[in-house]
Motif scaffolding. Sequence first.
Motif, short mmCIF file in Angstrom:
data_model
loop_
_atom_site.label_atom_id
_atom_site.label_comp_id
_atom_site.label_asym_id
_atom_site.label_seq_id
_atom_site.Cartn_x
_atom_site.Cartn_y
_atom_site.Cartn_z
N VAL A 66 0.99 -0.97 -0.45
CA VAL A 66 0.03 -0.15 0.35
C VAL A 66 0.80 1.34 -0.09
N VAL A 67 1.17 2.14 -1.13
CA VAL A 67 1.38 3.25 -1.32
C VAL A 67 1.21 4.49 -0.01
N PRO A 68 2.03 5.19 0.02
CA PRO A 68 1.08 5.88 1.36
C PRO A 68 1.05 7.28 0.00
N ALA A 69 -0.25 7.56 1.57
CA ALA A 69 -0.42 8.92 0.60
C ALA A 69 -0.18 10.72 0.48
N TYR A 70 0.11 9.95 2.11
CA TYR A 70 0.91 11.64 3.06
C TYR A 70 2.70 10.76 3.39
N PHE A 71 3.53 12.20 3.54
CA PHE A 71 5.00 11.55 3.79
C PHE A 71 4.74 13.33 4.17
N ASP A 72 5.21 13.29 6.00
CA ASP A 72 5.89 13.84 6.58
C ASP A 72 4.43 15.24 6.46
N GLY A 73 3.23 14.93 6.08
CA GLY A 73 2.44 15.61 5.98
C GLY A 73 1.74 16.19 4.98
N LEU A 74 2.90 15.96 4.02
CA LEU A 74 2.39 16.37 2.12
C LEU A 74 2.36 15.04 1.38
N PRO A 75 1.41 15.55 0.67
CA PRO A 75 1.01 14.23 -0.26
C PRO A 75 2.37 13.83 -1.24
N VAL A 76 1.60 11.87 -0.88
CA VAL A 76 2.15 12.01 -2.24
C VAL A 76 2.15 11.75 -4.08
N THR A 77 2.53 12.24 -4.46
CA THR A 77 1.93 12.61 -5.63
C THR A 77 2.68 13.04 -7.01
N VAL A 78 3.21 12.05 -7.19
CA VAL A 78 4.91 11.25 -8.06
C VAL A 78 5.30 10.02 -7.13
N ILE A 79 5.01 8.90 -8.18
CA ILE A 79 5.97 7.99 -8.10
C ILE A 79 6.62 7.57 -9.38
N LEU A 80 8.47 7.73 -9.65
CA LEU A 80 9.46 8.36 -10.53
C LEU A 80 9.52 7.75 -11.66
#
Length: 154
Positions: free
Chosen positions: A91-105
């Motif tokens: 399960v890929v996280p939606a947020y990391f350190d309070g910021l949204p995860v928007t890109v998988i490089l």
Amino acid sequence: MKKSLLLILAALLLILCSCSDNSDEHEETTMSPEELARIDEWQARAEPFMDMFEYVAYPDHVEIEAFIDPAMDNWSEYINTQGKYAVKELVVPAYFDGLPVTVILEGAFGEYYHGASLRSRGECLVKVELPTTLTEIGDYAFAYCSSLTSINIP
């Protein structure tokens, strides 16, 4: 006459102040309690996987640079009875350190060298669940994930 002019100026000033851009106030979006509950539930499911990624943080979002299967560093402890890595569902996280995860490089789940041999980061992944915060998946992000049979793209 002076009183009327002052009232008009005060009204104009009030209008101008209320129309000014208060960017701090406008950046936050209000989420319904249901949306917040969904995010909390997602993050709870993603919690065991948070340390399995290399992240690139920007002021307004986070990008996933690489998936790090625990088997890469100490693979003999993580091999299961079929001789494969332990991480099969992710399960890929939606947020990391309070910021949204928007890109998988690009190539985030692709190949890497382990000693002298070339391996796939996501070789044993069977199922991947992506968050609704994701807006971009880089080229070949899941290349060489030969066991992948299910991917949830919101």
